[in-house]
Design a protein around this motif. Structure first.
Motif, PDB file in Angstrom:
ATOM      1  N   ILE A 161       0.739  -0.861   0.091  1.00 11.40           N
ATOM      2  CA  ILE A 161       0.443   0.021   0.181  1.00 11.40           C
ATOM      3  C   ILE A 161       1.263   1.001  -0.187  1.00 11.40           C
ATOM      4  O   ILE A 161       1.042   2.198  -0.973  1.00 11.40           O
ATOM      5  CB  ILE A 161      -0.793  -0.441   1.120  1.00 11.40           C
ATOM      6  CG1 ILE A 161      -2.145  -1.260   0.971  1.00 11.40           C
ATOM      7  CG2 ILE A 161      -1.529   1.147   1.482  1.00 11.40           C
ATOM      8  CD1 ILE A 161      -3.169  -1.417   1.681  1.00 11.40           C
ATOM      9  N   THR A 162       1.999   1.367   0.837  1.00  7.22           N
ATOM     10  CA  THR A 162       2.654   1.974   0.945  1.00  7.22           C
ATOM     11  C   THR A 162       3.467   3.143  -0.322  1.00  7.22           C
ATOM     12  O   THR A 162       3.388   3.709  -0.955  1.00  7.22           O
ATOM     13  CB  THR A 162       3.969   1.629   1.662  1.00  7.22           C
ATOM     14  OG1 THR A 162       2.904   1.834   3.187  1.00  7.22           O
ATOM     15  CG2 THR A 162       4.743   3.193   1.696  1.00  7.22           C
TER      16      THR A 162
ATOM     17  N   GLN B 249      -1.414   7.471   2.022  1.00 11.05           N
ATOM     18  CA  GLN B 249      -1.672   5.907   2.631  1.00 11.05           C
ATOM     19  C   GLN B 249      -2.870   6.269   3.611  1.00 11.05           C
ATOM     20  O   GLN B 249      -3.034   5.057   2.652  1.00 11.05           O
ATOM     21  CB  GLN B 249      -0.463   5.569   3.310  1.00 11.05           C
ATOM     22  CG  GLN B 249      -0.466   3.848   3.456  1.00 11.05           C
ATOM     23  CD  GLN B 249       0.513   3.313   4.660  1.00 11.05           C
ATOM     24  OE1 GLN B 249       1.590   3.510   4.746  1.00 11.05           O
ATOM     25  NE2 GLN B 249       0.062   2.472   4.646  1.00 11.05           N
TER      26      GLN B 249
ATOM     27  N   SER C 246      -5.489   3.656   2.231  1.00  9.06           N
ATOM     28  CA  SER C 246      -6.571   2.639   2.849  1.00  9.06           C
ATOM     29  C   SER C 246      -7.878   2.411   2.587  1.00  9.06           C
ATOM     30  O   SER C 246      -8.458   1.714   3.081  1.00  9.06           O
ATOM     31  CB  SER C 246      -5.396   1.950   4.586  1.00  9.06           C
ATOM     32  OG  SER C 246      -3.711   2.298   3.846  1.00  9.06           O
ATOM     33  N   ARG C 247      -8.399   3.750   3.599  1.00 11.69           N
ATOM     34  CA  ARG C 247      -9.334   4.121   3.367  1.00 11.69           C
ATOM     35  C   ARG C 247     -10.116   3.543   2.571  1.00 11.69           C
ATOM     36  O   ARG C 247     -11.778   2.662   2.704  1.00 11.69           O
ATOM     37  CB  ARG C 247     -10.053   5.042   4.119  1.00 11.69           C
ATOM     38  CG  ARG C 247     -11.599   5.985   4.308  1.00 11.69           C
ATOM     39  CD  ARG C 247     -12.197   4.792   5.312  1.00 11.69           C
ATOM     40  NE  ARG C 247     -13.431   4.868   5.038  1.00 11.69           N
ATOM     41  CZ  ARG C 247     -13.995   3.993   6.300  1.00 11.69           C
ATOM     42  NH1 ARG C 247     -14.041   2.792   6.372  1.00 11.69           N
ATOM     43  NH2 ARG C 247     -15.549   4.540   6.150  1.00 11.69           N
TER      44      ARG C 247
ATOM     45  N   GLN D 284     -10.826  -0.541   2.091  1.00 15.25           N
ATOM     46  CA  GLN D 284     -11.285  -0.488   2.599  1.00 15.25           C
ATOM     47  C   GLN D 284     -12.666  -0.288   2.595  1.00 15.25           C
ATOM     48  O   GLN D 284     -14.276  -1.685   2.915  1.00 15.25           O
ATOM     49  CB  GLN D 284     -11.420   0.221   4.413  1.00 15.25           C
ATOM     50  CG  GLN D 284     -12.412  -0.215   5.380  1.00 15.25           C
ATOM     51  CD  GLN D 284     -11.726   0.127   6.765  1.00 15.25           C
ATOM     52  OE1 GLN D 284     -10.956   1.040   7.013  1.00 15.25           O
ATOM     53  NE2 GLN D 284     -13.106   0.015   7.664  1.00 15.25           N
TER      54      GLN D 284
ATOM     55  N   ARG E 259      -3.906  -9.431   4.240  1.00 14.01           N
ATOM     56  CA  ARG E 259      -2.739  -8.829   4.701  1.00 14.01           C
ATOM     57  C   ARG E 259      -1.482  -9.303   5.519  1.00 14.01           C
ATOM     58  O   ARG E 259      -1.862  -9.394   6.391  1.00 14.01           O
ATOM     59  CB  ARG E 259      -3.565  -6.809   5.318  1.00 14.01           C
ATOM     60  CG  ARG E 259      -3.672  -5.623   4.633  1.00 14.01           C
ATOM     61  CD  ARG E 259      -5.418  -6.484   4.404  1.00 14.01           C
ATOM     62  NE  ARG E 259      -5.982  -5.338   3.851  1.00 14.01           N
ATOM     63  CZ  ARG E 259      -6.401  -4.973   3.275  1.00 14.01           C
ATOM     64  NH1 ARG E 259      -7.809  -6.501   3.156  1.00 14.01           N
ATOM     65  NH2 ARG E 259      -8.048  -3.623   2.411  1.00 14.01           N
TER      66      ARG E 259
END
Length: 296
Positions: free
Chosen positions: A18-19, A29, A33-34, A37, A50
């Motif tokens: 993700i980074t 980031q 991530s949100r 989700q 993950r």
């Protein structure tokens, strides 16, 4: 689920982190991530497993990845076609190519066409016969260079050429010396590598049935390039159309035309009938038709 969320999702699948994906997308980031989700919540599935350093796709994630790639490809194609509507000499031609076809046919076609229409670009999709046929049936490409037999819904085609089938073997193989032809019966006891496509499997196996010869199938391939290292190592002999030479020449290989009987493969440019093509694709079709029909 929108185009932006699919682009974010694919960036993460390609980077595996993700980074790294956030840096590539030029966003922070936490928002990325949100977004992931929210996508999982909307679809009601878990897309990623993950890990500490790398994430992996779940089965549902792999499915979405394939679908997202096709959706975004269709978006890009639509944008390109809309952009060229005002100018028939601009735009993009999207062509699906089977690996053993394109290397021997497409360069000459593309070069000649580009000299007449320098503002037209190409988008080339490569894969095995089933993958390319599927893209054409889904209208993800304008046309395709395919090997007979092919099964396209309501299609029209231009015959390009025919070529012999060859036995591809290591230079160190006991059969590699001598003439550049080999009788089919000489291959009967050799470990053979043939296409995984059912139509081509049946065709090749019928060759041996016709001469009442047994055969030993060592491996089925969906991409002949994937078995070339084993051929070079002497593990077996691959049966492929002669145009395999176009992307394997220079390696430790010998190509022998299969005779007694000789079998040939026919190549076509194919498109779906009754589908209005974009101007650039229509021009390429007409160029190819004139080039090959005028030879006869």
């Amino acid at each position: 689920m929108d185009i932006k969320s699919l682009r974010y999702f694919l960036a993460v699948t390609e980077e595996g982190n993700i980074t790294k994906a956030a840096k590539r997308l030029c966003i922070a980031q936490p928002p990325l991530s949100r977004q992931l989700q929210l996508l999982e919540e909307e679809l009601g599935v878990v897309l990623f497993q993950r890990g500490k350093r790398r994430i992996q796709l779940t089965e549902e994630g792999y499915y979405l990845k394939r679908q997202a790639e096709e959706i975004l490809a269709l978006v890009e194609k639509t944008r390109s076609q809309l952009g060229q509507m005002g100018n028939s000499l601009c735009g993009q031609v999207s062509i699906g190519v089977v690996e053993t076809c394109g290397g021997s046919i497409l360069p000459d076609l593309a070069e000649g066409f580009h000299s007449q229409y320098p503002d037209v670009s190409f988008q080339i999709w490569s894969g095995n016969g089933d993958e390319v046929t599927d893209k054409l049936n889904r209208s993800l490409v304008d046309m395709a260079i395919l090997r007979e037999p092919f099964y396209i819904e309501q299609c029209e085609s231009i015959f390009l050429r025919q070529e012999p089938w060859v036995a591809v073997m290591s230079r160190d193989h006991p059969l590699a010396g001598g003439a550049d032809e080999i009788e089919l019966s000489a291959l009967g006891q050799e470990p053979l590598m043939i296409s995984v496509r059912p139509s081509l499997q049946d065709e090749i196996l019928n060759w041996f049935n016709e001469i009442s010869e047994e055969r030993k199938i060592f491996c089925y391939y969906n991409s002949v390039a994937s078995v070339i290292p084993m051929v070079e190592h002497g593990t077996g002999i691959a049966i492929s159309p002669e145009s395999v030479k176009s992307f394997t020449s220079g390696r430790n290989l010998v190509y022998k035309k299969i005779i007694h009987p000789q079998h040939d493969s026919r190549l076509y440019l194919v498109r779906r009938r009754y589908q209005l093509p974009p101007a650039a694709a229509g021009a390429f079709w007409d160029y190819t038709k004139k080039k090959y029909c005028d030879k006869d």
